[in-house]
Design a protein around this motif. Structure first.
Motif, PDB file in Angstrom:
ATOM      1  N   ASP A 185       0.815  -1.208   0.000  1.00 13.75           N
ATOM      2  CA  ASP A 185       0.000   0.000   0.000  1.00 13.75           C
ATOM      3  C   ASP A 185       0.853   1.264   0.000  1.00 13.75           C
ATOM      4  O   ASP A 185       0.418   2.326   0.455  1.00 13.75           O
ATOM      5  N   GLU A 186       2.060   1.148  -0.526  1.00  7.18           N
ATOM      6  CA  GLU A 186       2.972   2.287  -0.610  1.00  7.18           C
ATOM      7  C   GLU A 186       2.325   3.427  -1.408  1.00  7.18           C
ATOM      8  O   GLU A 186       1.545   3.199  -2.333  1.00  7.18           O
ATOM      9  N   ILE A 187       2.672   4.665  -1.042  1.00  9.65           N
ATOM     10  CA  ILE A 187       2.086   5.834  -1.678  1.00  9.65           C
ATOM     11  C   ILE A 187       2.280   5.788  -3.193  1.00  9.65           C
ATOM     12  O   ILE A 187       3.346   5.436  -3.694  1.00  9.65           O
ATOM     13  N   LYS A 188       1.208   6.117  -3.916  1.00  2.85           N
ATOM     14  CA  LYS A 188       1.230   6.019  -5.380  1.00  2.85           C
ATOM     15  C   LYS A 188       1.221   7.383  -6.067  1.00  2.85           C
ATOM     16  O   LYS A 188       1.345   7.450  -7.298  1.00  2.85           O
ATOM     17  N   ASP A 189       1.067   8.447  -5.318  1.00  2.75           N
ATOM     18  CA  ASP A 189       1.039   9.799  -5.876  1.00  2.75           C
ATOM     19  C   ASP A 189       2.321  10.048  -6.676  1.00  2.75           C
ATOM     20  O   ASP A 189       3.426  10.025  -6.119  1.00  2.75           O
ATOM     21  N   PRO A 190       2.202  10.288  -8.002  1.00  2.00           N
ATOM     22  CA  PRO A 190       3.403  10.431  -8.834  1.00  2.00           C
ATOM     23  C   PRO A 190       4.275  11.613  -8.433  1.00  2.00           C
ATOM     24  O   PRO A 190       5.503  11.552  -8.585  1.00  2.00           O
ATOM     25  N   ASP A 191       3.661  12.680  -7.908  1.00  4.50           N
ATOM     26  CA  ASP A 191       4.452  13.846  -7.492  1.00  4.50           C
ATOM     27  C   ASP A 191       5.307  13.516  -6.272  1.00  4.50           C
ATOM     28  O   ASP A 191       6.471  13.918  -6.188  1.00  4.50           O
ATOM     29  N   VAL A 192       4.720  12.787  -5.334  1.00  4.88           N
ATOM     30  CA  VAL A 192       5.475  12.402  -4.133  1.00  4.88           C
ATOM     31  C   VAL A 192       6.596  11.442  -4.508  1.00  4.88           C
ATOM     32  O   VAL A 192       7.740  11.580  -4.047  1.00  4.88           O
ATOM     33  N   ARG A 193       6.281  10.492  -5.366  1.00  2.00           N
ATOM     34  CA  ARG A 193       7.301   9.521  -5.778  1.00  2.00           C
ATOM     35  C   ARG A 193       8.424  10.202  -6.555  1.00  2.00           C
ATOM     36  O   ARG A 193       9.596   9.847  -6.412  1.00  2.00           O
ATOM     37  N   ALA A 194       8.072  11.208  -7.345  1.00  2.00           N
ATOM     38  CA  ALA A 194       9.088  11.954  -8.090  1.00  2.00           C
ATOM     39  C   ALA A 194       9.993  12.742  -7.142  1.00  2.00           C
ATOM     40  O   ALA A 194      11.202  12.855  -7.360  1.00  2.00           O
ATOM     41  N   LYS A 195       9.393  13.271  -6.078  1.00  2.00           N
ATOM     42  CA  LYS A 195      10.184  14.016  -5.089  1.00  2.00           C
ATOM     43  C   LYS A 195      11.167  13.098  -4.385  1.00  2.00           C
ATOM     44  O   LYS A 195      12.338  13.449  -4.172  1.00  2.00           O
ATOM     45  N   ILE A 196      10.717  11.896  -4.028  1.00  2.00           N
ATOM     46  CA  ILE A 196      11.596  10.931  -3.373  1.00  2.00           C
ATOM     47  C   ILE A 196      12.730  10.528  -4.311  1.00  2.00           C
ATOM     48  O   ILE A 196      13.898  10.436  -3.908  1.00  2.00           O
ATOM     49  N   GLU A 197      12.393  10.317  -5.592  1.00  2.00           N
ATOM     50  CA  GLU A 197      13.442   9.988  -6.556  1.00  2.00           C
ATOM     51  C   GLU A 197      14.415  11.148  -6.718  1.00  2.00           C
ATOM     52  O   GLU A 197      15.623  10.949  -6.877  1.00  2.00           O
ATOM     53  N   GLY A 198      13.899  12.376  -6.645  1.00  2.00           N
ATOM     54  CA  GLY A 198      14.762  13.553  -6.743  1.00  2.00           C
ATOM     55  C   GLY A 198      15.771  13.624  -5.613  1.00  2.00           C
ATOM     56  O   GLY A 198      16.940  14.000  -5.825  1.00  2.00           O
ATOM     57  N   LEU A 199      15.343  13.276  -4.406  1.00  2.00           N
ATOM     58  CA  LEU A 199      16.254  13.253  -3.270  1.00  2.00           C
ATOM     59  C   LEU A 199      17.324  12.177  -3.463  1.00  2.00           C
ATOM     60  O   LEU A 199      18.499  12.384  -3.129  1.00  2.00           O
ATOM     61  N   TRP A 200      16.910  11.036  -4.019  1.00  2.00           N
ATOM     62  CA  TRP A 200      17.878   9.993  -4.306  1.00  2.00           C
ATOM     63  C   TRP A 200      18.874  10.444  -5.367  1.00  2.00           C
ATOM     64  O   TRP A 200      20.083  10.213  -5.250  1.00  2.00           O
ATOM     65  N   ARG A 201      18.390  11.129  -6.414  1.00  2.00           N
ATOM     66  CA  ARG A 201      19.276  11.611  -7.478  1.00  2.00           C
ATOM     67  C   ARG A 201      20.251  12.670  -6.968  1.00  2.00           C
ATOM     68  O   ARG A 201      21.361  12.815  -7.485  1.00  2.00           O
ATOM     69  N   LEU A 202      19.845  13.417  -5.938  1.00  2.00           N
ATOM     70  CA  LEU A 202      20.758  14.386  -5.333  1.00  2.00           C
ATOM     71  C   LEU A 202      21.948  13.664  -4.704  1.00  2.00           C
ATOM     72  O   LEU A 202      23.098  14.104  -4.835  1.00  2.00           O
ATOM     73  N   ALA A 203      21.657  12.552  -4.027  1.00  2.00           N
ATOM     74  CA  ALA A 203      22.724  11.789  -3.384  1.00  2.00           C
ATOM     75  C   ALA A 203      23.548  11.006  -4.393  1.00  2.00           C
ATOM     76  O   ALA A 203      24.748  10.783  -4.190  1.00  2.00           O
ATOM     77  N   SER A 204      22.907  10.593  -5.496  1.00  2.00           N
ATOM     78  CA  SER A 204      23.567   9.751  -6.488  1.00  2.00           C
ATOM     79  C   SER A 204      23.265  10.273  -7.892  1.00  2.00           C
ATOM     80  O   SER A 204      22.388   9.738  -8.585  1.00  2.00           O
ATOM     81  N   PRO A 205      23.954  11.322  -8.335  1.00  2.00           N
ATOM     82  CA  PRO A 205      23.635  11.970  -9.615  1.00  2.00           C
ATOM     83  C   PRO A 205      23.759  11.072 -10.843  1.00  2.00           C
ATOM     84  O   PRO A 205      23.120  11.330 -11.863  1.00  2.00           O
ATOM     85  N   THR A 206      24.562  10.019 -10.752  1.00  2.00           N
ATOM     86  CA  THR A 206      24.753   9.140 -11.917  1.00  2.00           C
ATOM     87  C   THR A 206      23.813   7.940 -11.889  1.00  2.00           C
ATOM     88  O   THR A 206      23.942   7.031 -12.702  1.00  2.00           O
ATOM     89  N   THR A 207      22.848   7.940 -10.977  1.00  2.00           N
ATOM     90  CA  THR A 207      21.951   6.806 -10.813  1.00  2.00           C
ATOM     91  C   THR A 207      21.092   6.572 -12.052  1.00  2.00           C
ATOM     92  O   THR A 207      20.824   7.499 -12.831  1.00  2.00           O
ATOM     93  N   ILE A 208      20.630   5.328 -12.198  1.00  2.00           N
ATOM     94  CA  ILE A 208      19.675   5.015 -13.265  1.00  2.00           C
ATOM     95  C   ILE A 208      18.250   5.333 -12.814  1.00  2.00           C
ATOM     96  O   ILE A 208      17.309   5.220 -13.594  1.00  2.00           O
ATOM     97  N   GLY A 209      18.092   5.704 -11.529  1.00  2.00           N
ATOM     98  CA  GLY A 209      16.768   6.038 -11.019  1.00  2.00           C
ATOM     99  C   GLY A 209      16.387   5.196  -9.821  1.00  2.00           C
ATOM    100  O   GLY A 209      17.239   4.618  -9.143  1.00  2.00           O
ATOM    101  N   SER A 210      15.087   5.096  -9.566  1.00  2.00           N
ATOM    102  CA  SER A 210      14.595   4.442  -8.359  1.00  2.00           C
ATOM    103  C   SER A 210      14.792   2.932  -8.349  1.00  2.00           C
ATOM    104  O   SER A 210      14.611   2.301  -7.298  1.00  2.00           O
ATOM    105  N   ASP A 211      15.118   2.327  -9.484  1.00  2.00           N
ATOM    106  CA  ASP A 211      15.402   0.898  -9.500  1.00  2.00           C
ATOM    107  C   ASP A 211      16.901   0.603  -9.507  1.00  2.00           C
ATOM    108  O   ASP A 211      17.318  -0.531  -9.768  1.00  2.00           O
ATOM    109  N   ASP A 212      17.697   1.626  -9.225  1.00  2.00           N
ATOM    110  CA  ASP A 212      19.128   1.432  -9.035  1.00  2.00           C
ATOM    111  C   ASP A 212      19.329   0.421  -7.900  1.00  2.00           C
ATOM    112  O   ASP A 212      18.689   0.529  -6.853  1.00  2.00           O
ATOM    113  N   PRO A 213      20.206  -0.569  -8.074  1.00  2.00           N
ATOM    114  CA  PRO A 213      20.406  -1.559  -7.012  1.00  2.00           C
ATOM    115  C   PRO A 213      20.843  -0.979  -5.674  1.00  2.00           C
ATOM    116  O   PRO A 213      20.638  -1.600  -4.638  1.00  2.00           O
TER     117      PRO A 213
END
Length: 318
Positions: free
Chosen positions: A204-232
């Motif tokens: 039942d994880e949050i499905k709101d695309p804006d929230v999920r995009a924000k979380i991915e953005g925080l991850w990309r800040l930490a890892s700029p070369t990442t492939i995204g949210s499915d990065d291992p």
């Protein structure tokens, strides 16, 4: 005209802001407390540099009544903060680990690592592995730090961390499972509110695309070369063999109101299905949110969690 030095590129208040010139303004986790004897818990601490190359340190903790005639289990702790904020020297972690060391009667190494965005990933993982190699150099009693030489039972080593620190714990345990670390017997790991994510929602994880995009953005800040949210690195559950964890016991802790709760449960379930031959336990705190035990360490749920983790480390899992 407003200078580019004051233009905000990412506003992650109340935690931090990143400006277009690359500067980060950390709004929490900036306070530092000195090590020493804590009169409340009778735990003593000190800071030691583990890498001359990067200048990074660990904070060591020992119970005041420790004796070299009875070696104690070792906890290696990795702090959280999204890879961007907090340190091993903040009052939040210092106070928590004083309490934990007193409760569990263990030696603790709290690892400080370089933070993003100034030092993007994998810097934190590299530093954490360097710290573990430094710890392992004390096996046999010939390392540079007397406390580790004298007081640690290297047959009883545990890793723990919260949020991003729990993410680090997983990856260090996988690395030990694949490469080994001479002298270190990793008995168990404790993942507290682990910072894992993925492109597709689980449970039942949050499905709101804006929230999920924000979380991915925080991850990309930490890892700029990442492939995204499915990065291992951020989604190891679907991209790695969990069965290769280099330990025999795992405790996953989640909080019922935490957005990351479902990832913790997903990790727990997939680990049990993976062929991992060890024990897997789950602890869920009802009515609590992310890292509640650090924010309100004296509440009933936080005390129960501390005692649970201490008990996890005191069991004979050899």
């Amino acid at each position: 005209m407003e200078s580019t030095t004051s233009e905000i590129a990412m506003d992650a208040a109340p935690f931090f802001r990143v400006y277009k010139d690359g500067r980060i303004e950390r709004l929490v986790g900036t306070e530092i407390v000195s090590p020493g004897l804590d009169p409340k818990t009778n735990v003593e601490s000190k800071d030691v540099v583990y890498s001359q190359e990067t200048g990074q340190s660990v904070r060591l903790y020992i119970p005041k009544n420790v004796s070299s005639t009875q070696k104690l289990p070792l906890l290696v702790y990795f702090h959280g903060g999204g890879f961007c904020i907090e340190t091993a020297f903040s009052p939040t972690y210092h106070n928590y680990l004083n309490s934990f060391v007193a409760e569990a009667n263990v030696v603790c190494v709290s690892v400080d690592y370089r933070r993003a965005p100034e030092h993007p990933l994998p810097a934190a993982y590299d530093d954490s592995w360097d710290a573990l190699k430094w710890v392992a150099s004390h096996f046999g009693g010939n390392g540079p730090e007397e406390w580790l030489n004298c007081y640690v039972d290297f047959d009883k080593v545990y890793f723990s961390g919260d949020s991003a620190g729990a993410n680090i714990v997983h990856h260090m345990a996988i690395k030990i499972g694949k490469e080994k670390l001479a002298g270190v017997n990793l008995v168990g790991i404790v993942l507290v509110h682990p910072y894992f994510w993925g492109k597709e929602p689980v449970g039942d994880e949050i499905k709101d695309p804006d929230v999920r995009a924000k979380i991915e953005g925080l991850w990309r800040l930490a890892s700029p070369t990442t492939i995204g949210s499915d990065d291992p690195w951020i989604n190891p559950i679907d991209n790695q063999s969990l069965a290769s964890l280099g330990c025999t016991s795992v405790l996953v802790c989640v909080a019922a109101k935490d957005m990351l709760r479902y990832r913790g449960w997903y990790y727990f379930e997939k680990l049990k299905e993976s062929g991992f031959g060890g024990e897997v336990e789950m602890m869920e705190a009802q009515g609590e949110d992310h890292v509640f035990h650090l924010i309100n360490p004296t509440c009933e749920s936080a005390v129960a969690k501390l005692k649970k983790v201490a008990a996890f480390m005191s069991q004979d899992k050899a």
